[in-house]
Write an enzyme that holds these catalytic residues in place. Structure first.
Site, PDB file in Angstrom:
ATOM      1  CG  MET A 178       1.410  -0.691   4.323  1.00 54.07           C
ATOM      2  SD  MET A 178       0.557   0.837   4.000  1.00 54.07           S
ATOM      3  CE  MET A 178       0.904   1.691   5.534  1.00 54.07           C
ATOM      4  N   PRO A 179       3.013  -4.187   6.230  1.00 51.97           N
ATOM      5  CG  PRO A 179       4.464  -4.799   7.935  1.00 51.97           C
ATOM      6  CD  PRO A 179       3.081  -4.280   7.694  1.00 51.97           C
ATOM      7  CE1 TYR A 180       2.248 -10.556  -0.391  1.00 50.04           C
ATOM      8  CE2 TYR A 180       4.626 -10.437  -0.647  1.00 50.04           C
ATOM      9  CZ  TYR A 180       3.421 -11.031  -0.942  1.00 50.04           C
ATOM     10  OH  TYR A 180       3.386 -12.121  -1.785  1.00 50.04           O
ATOM     11  CG  PHE A 206      -1.608  -8.694   3.185  1.00 51.38           C
ATOM     12  CD1 PHE A 206      -2.541  -8.194   4.072  1.00 51.38           C
ATOM     13  CD2 PHE A 206      -1.829  -8.483   1.819  1.00 51.38           C
ATOM     14  CE1 PHE A 206      -3.655  -7.484   3.633  1.00 51.38           C
ATOM     15  CE2 PHE A 206      -2.939  -7.789   1.370  1.00 51.38           C
ATOM     16  CZ  PHE A 206      -3.848  -7.290   2.266  1.00 51.38           C
TER      17      PHE A 206
END
Lengths: 69, 69, 69, 69, 69, 69
Positions: free
Chosen positions: D1-3, D41
């Site tokens: 779940m990187p941003y 994201f």
């Protein structure tokens, strides 16, 4: 003295909704961490749907697919 | 190679004031940390007063209260 | 009520240098924009040199090349 | 779940270029870290050239010097 | 698909308090903006008190003054 | 002169993986926007899994559920 940055897409968020975000985020700092609201900042960034990607896609395109399906 | 992000409300900041912020922040990195200005970035974010909250309130409303009092 | 975020590499920055960064950045907001220092935040992020890249390279490697050359 | 947050100057970036940035950054997370693209994201911030400084100068002025020289 | 970044000083925040911040901030997005919690990110940054300044002072020093007074 | 900030959980990312992220993100700016790599910054933030929430839950807890199921 917390700083909270809320990033959302710019899809017609009203002044009242922004006020509710500011109040809710500030209250959260008071309730959970006993912070001083007078030095709690909440900054809302509204991001164009062309500029927000999730799952390889621009949100603009995701919204169009959802509407046309 | 520092990166400095300055977040302020969008209340008529002039190009000259922005230049002064960039020069001052860059010089601070040189003076205090002996950094190379050629790879020092300064990014100024101007935030709508509806989108900035402090002490539960939007800055828009704080400005109106200050004016009307 | 500005918010200033300073990102630098974590290469032995002292408490006194951090204090000088905070004082200088706060004074800049007072001098250029007539802001209230009591509601001016300065947040310093110290980033590991493995985690900072410039020109395709990690700063860790750039420092080693500079030392060995 | 990187941003992933990409900050660039607002100099006519097209919707197609933004899509390419989103796809490339998301693919990078998949390739290098085996992340799930569905919760990756990518947020692109376009910054006015008056608001971006490098080497003490506003990018606006750097562009004008480059054009006039 | 909001992204919320909470910056606080690193003064003994527990795992349970962090969980309460995550739940409260996520619920705020659902309540105010009808966002999908499955794609709502909350990132908490804990900042050393030497690295946080307000009113020209490091929080470290403000805490010491408050204790000794 | 882009600035790219990559936020990921701190789950054993190696120096080589960080280098691959820096190279890939920098190359993306060159390929898509014809940017100069010499003034392209990539900053990687590794976030503790207690401090990252998605869908109301801490990543720490999501990992434990995934392992125990």
């Amino acid at each position: 003295m917390p700083y909270i940055n809320i990033q959302i897409t710019d899809e017609g968020v009203t002044k009242e909704q922004k006020q509710a975000l500011i109040q809710g985020a500030t209250q959260l700092m008071v309730d959970v961490l006993d912070k001083n609201p007078a030095t709690t900042f909440v900054i809302i960034d509204e991001v164009n749907t062309d500029n927000w990607g999730i799952g390889y896609d621009q949100v603009t395109d995701l919204r169009q697919k959802a509407t046309s399906s």
